[in-house]
Design an enzyme around this catalytic site. Structure first.
Site, mmCIF file in Angstrom:
data_model
loop_
_atom_site.group_PDB
_atom_site.id
_atom_site.type_symbol
_atom_site.label_atom_id
_atom_site.label_comp_id
_atom_site.label_asym_id
_atom_site.label_seq_id
_atom_site.Cartn_x
_atom_site.Cartn_y
_atom_site.Cartn_z
ATOM 1 N N ARG A 241 0.862 -1.184 0.000
ATOM 2 C CA ARG A 241 0.000 0.000 0.000
ATOM 3 C C ARG A 241 0.898 1.234 0.000
ATOM 4 O O ARG A 241 1.966 1.248 0.636
ATOM 5 C CB ARG A 241 -0.898 0.032 1.240
ATOM 6 C CG ARG A 241 -2.111 -0.852 1.143
ATOM 7 C CD ARG A 241 -3.095 -0.353 0.085
ATOM 8 N NE ARG A 241 -4.295 -1.171 -0.009
ATOM 9 C CZ ARG A 241 -4.487 -2.135 -0.917
ATOM 10 N NH1 ARG A 241 -3.549 -2.425 -1.803
ATOM 11 N NH2 ARG A 241 -5.630 -2.803 -0.943
ATOM 12 N N GLU A 270 -2.666 7.744 -4.648
ATOM 13 C CA GLU A 270 -3.082 7.222 -5.956
ATOM 14 C C GLU A 270 -4.551 7.508 -6.238
ATOM 15 O O GLU A 270 -5.351 7.536 -5.283
ATOM 16 C CB GLU A 270 -2.780 5.714 -6.066
ATOM 17 C CG GLU A 270 -3.552 4.826 -5.130
ATOM 18 C CD GLU A 270 -3.121 3.371 -5.268
ATOM 19 O OE1 GLU A 270 -1.945 3.060 -5.031
ATOM 20 O OE2 GLU A 270 -3.985 2.548 -5.616
ATOM 21 N N HIS A 288 -1.021 0.191 -9.976
ATOM 22 C CA HIS A 288 -1.724 -0.728 -9.058
ATOM 23 C C HIS A 288 -2.281 -1.955 -9.803
ATOM 24 O O HIS A 288 -3.494 -2.181 -9.838
ATOM 25 C CB HIS A 288 -2.838 0.008 -8.301
ATOM 26 C CG HIS A 288 -3.189 -0.672 -6.990
ATOM 27 N ND1 HIS A 288 -3.619 0.007 -5.871
ATOM 28 C CD2 HIS A 288 -3.184 -1.982 -6.627
ATOM 29 C CE1 HIS A 288 -3.863 -0.851 -4.896
ATOM 30 N NE2 HIS A 288 -3.608 -2.063 -5.334
HETATM 31 C C1 DGY Z 1 -5.821 -5.818 -2.877
HETATM 32 O O1 DGY Z 1 -6.570 -6.792 -3.004
HETATM 33 O O2 DGY Z 1 -5.518 -5.378 -1.778
HETATM 34 C C2 DGY Z 1 -5.335 -5.172 -4.118
HETATM 35 O O3 DGY Z 1 -4.317 -4.266 -3.852
HETATM 36 C C3 DGY Z 1 -6.480 -4.457 -4.787
HETATM 37 O O4 DGY Z 1 -7.108 -3.725 -3.809
#
Ligand code: DGY
Length: 322
Positions: A241, A270, A288
């Site tokens: 993250r 983001e 992402h």
């Molecule tokens: C997750 O599943 O956490 C991916 O990053 C998409 O949100």
């Protein structure tokens, strides 16, 4: 009996939407445009379940109205975009989608590691710009991966899958940090060895890959001091993250050569990505994409369907996190 009314905040792969629609009275966000806070609040007040994802923000305030929703079936394993405690306080269940995105996210971390080590993004940009003038012994020389040390922060499913790829696939040595101790025999099965602290891992590693959850507990875990603990020639990989890394500190560290490069799939603000990062050659930037394969995104949708189905049938949802 009327079927539960379900609101899906973003479009899903068709197969998963179809199964959802067979079971529930479903409303889709047809245009797939990210929702505003008032729109999310409106959905919470109008539907029995809301199925959000990482592009939605659900802070405590959205749960303050006359909430009808009884479950948030998050499409994604990470759920730091939801104030789970506030949802729980209003009696709203929260579920996620663990397991099904492990391989694809680990693959993407590997892609970033290889790309920054071997200057993949840089090479492609050069070629597309017609600036490649032919092979030479000193052209775009990168960093060898085999025999190097990779340090993993967070040894959950994805961290373990990444360790396996690094060690058994690419001949790397692997150390990791994890909040709880991992049995050394189990760790050895992934070709990895646990070290006591994050700093120990950072100091030992040529590549550091983040696989811990986002949210308050890990916010800016990689700050200026931690970046300075990394080896000067090291690379940082983040598929976890954006908030785990202090992006300003990372930019400063890259500019000053505190570390050599970074491979990023997630960002603090983001989809906004700082101009400074976008203009650096020694970073590989992806939008992402960790779980972005047809198979995995469909499986994620099916997991949400399973969770919500269990909930409305009065069973415990398999992936309840709040
Ligand atoms: C997750 O599943 O956490 C991916 O990053 C998409 O949100």
């Amino acid at each position: 009996m009327s079927r539960p009314r379900i609101f899906v905040t973003r479009r899903w792969p068709a197969a998963a939407e179809a199964v959802l629609a067979e079971r529930f009275d479903v409303t889709l966000n047809e245009g797939d445009i990210p929702l505003s806070l008032p729109q999310i609040q409106q959905a919470l007040n109008s539907y029995d379940a809301v199925l959000p994802t990482v592009s939605d923000k659900l802070p405590a305030g959205v749960f303050e109205g006359d909430v009808r929703a009884r479950i948030l079936g998050n499409f994604g394993v990470g759920y730091n975009h939801i104030d789970v405690a506030a949802a729980k306080a209003r009696g709203i269940a929260v579920t996620n989608t663990p397991g099904v995105l492990t391989d694809c996210t680990a693959d993407l971390a590997m892609l970033l590691l290889l790309s920054v080590a071997r200057r993949g993004g840089e090479g492609e940009r050069q070629l597309r710009a017609r600036e490649w003038h032919g092979w030479s012994p000193t052209h775009m020389v990168g960093t060898k991966v085999a025999g190097k040390m990779v340090g993993i922060i967070g040894f959950g499913r994805i961290g373990k899958a990444f360790a396996k790829r690094c060690h058994f696939g690419f001949g790397m040595d692997v150390v990791f940090h994890n909040r709880s101790p991992v049995d050394p025999t189990e760790a050895a099965g992934y070709g990895a060895r646990q070290l006591p602290t994050v700093d120990d891992v950072l100091a030992a590693s040529d590549f550091v890959s983040l696989h811990c959850p986002g949210g308050a507990e890990n916010r800016h875990l990689m700050n200026a001091a931690r970046l300075a603990t990394m080896k000067p020639g090291a690379f940082l990989i983040n598929t976890a993250r954006g908030d785990v890394v202090d992006e300003e500190a990372l930019i400063a560290a890259l500019r000053k050569g505190v570390i050599r490069g970074a491979g990023l799939d997630v960002y603090e603000a983001e989809p906004a990505v700082s101009e400074a990062l976008r203009t650096m050659e020694n970073v590989m930037l992806l939008p992402h994409l960790g779980s972005a394969t047809e198979e995995t995104r469909t499986a994620m949708g099916m997991k949400v369907v399973d969770n919500v189905t269990a909930f409305f049938e009065g069973r415990e949802p398999p992936d309840r996190v709040g």
